[in-house]
Design an enzyme around this catalytic site. Structure first.
Site, PDB file in Angstrom:
ATOM      1  N   ASP A 115       7.093  -4.782  -0.750  1.00  0.00           N
ATOM      2  CA  ASP A 115       7.014  -3.321  -0.898  1.00  0.00           C
ATOM      3  C   ASP A 115       6.622  -2.844  -2.298  1.00  0.00           C
ATOM      4  O   ASP A 115       6.793  -1.664  -2.616  1.00  0.00           O
ATOM      5  CB  ASP A 115       8.359  -2.690  -0.508  1.00  0.00           C
ATOM      6  N   ASP A 175       3.238  -2.166   8.042  1.00  0.00           N
ATOM      7  CA  ASP A 175       3.478  -1.398   6.809  1.00  0.00           C
ATOM      8  C   ASP A 175       2.847  -2.069   5.583  1.00  0.00           C
ATOM      9  O   ASP A 175       2.489  -1.414   4.608  1.00  0.00           O
ATOM     10  CB  ASP A 175       4.978  -1.239   6.528  1.00  0.00           C
TER      11      ASP A 175
HETATM   12  N1  GLY Z   1       8.219   0.424   5.495  1.00  0.00           N
HETATM   13  C1  GLY Z   1       9.391   0.732   6.200  1.00  0.00           C
HETATM   14  C2  GLY Z   1       9.307   1.951   7.011  1.00  0.00           C
HETATM   15  O1  GLY Z   1       8.268   2.524   7.224  1.00  0.00           O
HETATM   16  O2  GLY Z   1      10.356   2.361   7.482  1.00  0.00           O
END
Ligand code: GLY
Length: 390
Positions: A115, A175
């Protein structure tokens, strides 16, 4: 004469109706800034009690929830402050943006998460773009190096999660497409093409394995790193393995639009157009353009919405509109979403501890953050407002 008068009155009426339906960016930004002033006060009070918690994330059960810098959402709050500075050019926001961006700095060395694009690139990338500060550039480059350590050449993808090793071996979530921007940018900043190559390989592998024929996306693909084969296609945050989790579709749209911007590879543009068509032609989403949290939840129309998915989608559509032959359609759809968000999905002044938007869904299967304000909805909402002006 009478007919002329009627026609003039009708055209004035029509003009006023159109005007009322138009998106008012100035008003939306002013309301958002008022809320954010309140949010900052709440952040500062919370930090006096728990200094290790740096950024506001959400409001759950009436409680204001802060997170530490290693939370995946930690970068959105300082990044929002950069957007206020970009929009207003007011030094007040510059000072605030600089101050809260510093709190995320140490995450540049974090190799335990995919992330880093969200956490580091959102605040430092915007900070560097708006100030040119070389210290920010150094943080971006280090974060890209940390992220690159999670790439496996056999599978051709960056590993998303280290947790839940009993459920999957090498999980990659849709994601993850969002974190590639950090890599593309770092190649531009350093001239080192290895970051670009990793981003392209990840995007290509994801394109091959993450999508169904209707361009909807799975959430999690699990890889075998010895053979590169797909082991399973499942979900973590969606309704079911075969369902379309709304935010996942939004991440995919934004991700492939950005990949097209960075590479000019037409395959990514076609993919982004396909994803847009899934999102926009879906008969499930209500007329206001804000999707349910998952397109396949049997509780629809009683299911919760996800304003964050809508905000990400709007921002992506404004950019895709610049590249695609369907530009007009995308711009109209993005305008409609922003109009809805800025009127019926905003907090009342002073409510929700200063968060801007309401009605997002974080993690429905975990029964967490259902129908709440959430920082990434606010961040992509501001970004979409800015993009709507261009
Ligand atoms: N990347 C985690 C979410 O979108 O909840």
């Amino acid at each position: 004469m009478k007919l002329k008068l009627i026609l003039v009155s009708l055209s004035i009426l029509f003009f006023n109706i159109v005007k009322a339906q138009e998106l008012n960016v100035t008003k939306a930004f002013a309301a958002a800034a008022k809320q954010t002033d309140i949010l900052i006060k709440n952040v500062d009070s919370a930090r006096k009690v728990q200094p290790n918690l740096v950024s506001p994330r959400t409001v759950e059960n009436g409680q204001f929830k802060m997170v530490g810098s290693k939370d995946w959402t930690s970068g959105f709050f300082p990044a929002e402050l950069w957007y206020f500075y970009q929009y207003t050019k007011d030094k007040k926001w510059l000072v605030l943006a600089k101050k809260y961006t510093e709190d995320i700095k140490k995450e540049q060395f974090n190799k335990g998460t995919h992330d880093l694009g969200f956490m580091v690139y959102c605040p430092f990338g915007n900070g560097y773009r708006l100030t040119g500060d070389p210290a920010y550039k150094a943080v971006i480059v280090q974060a890209a190096k940390s992220l690159s350590t999670r790439f496996n050449a056999t599978a051709g993808v960056i590993k998303s999660w280290d947790h839940n090793g009993d459920k999957w071996k090498y999980p990659v979530i849709i994601d993850n497409m969002m974190n590639l921007e950090l890599l593309f940018e770092t190649t531009k900043l350093t001239g080192d093409s290895s970051f670009y190559k990793i981003a392209v390989m990840h995007a290509n592998t994801t394109l091959k394995n993450h999508f169904r024929p209707d361009f909807s996306s799975y959430h999690v693909i699990d890889y075998d790193t010895l053979t590169g084969k797909v082991l399973q296609k499942v979900t973590a945050q969606g309704y079911a393995n075969e369902s379309a989790w709304a935010r996942g579709q939004a991440w995919a749209l934004y991700g492939y639009t950005m990949c097209y911007r960075e590479t000019k590879n037409k395959v990514y543009l076609t993919q982004a157009d396909g994803i847009a068509s899934f999102i926009l032609n879906n008969k499930i989403t209500p007329a206001d353009g804000i999707p349910y949290w998952d397109y396949n939840d049997p509780k629809i129309p009683g299911a919760s919405r996800d304003a964050s998915a809508a905000a990400i989608t709007a921002s992506a559509l404004y950019e895709l509109a610049k590249y695609s032959t369907y530009g007009k359609k995308y711009k109209a759809a993005a305008n409609k979403i922003l109009k809805s968000l800025s009127t019926t999905y905003t907090s009342k002044t002073g409510a929700n501890y200063g968060f801007i938007l309401t009605h997002s869904t974080g993690h429905r299967p975990a029964d967490s953050e259902i129908d709440v304000p959430i920082n990434y909805a606010d961040y992509y909402y501001l970004e979409a407002l800015l993009r709507s002006k261009k």
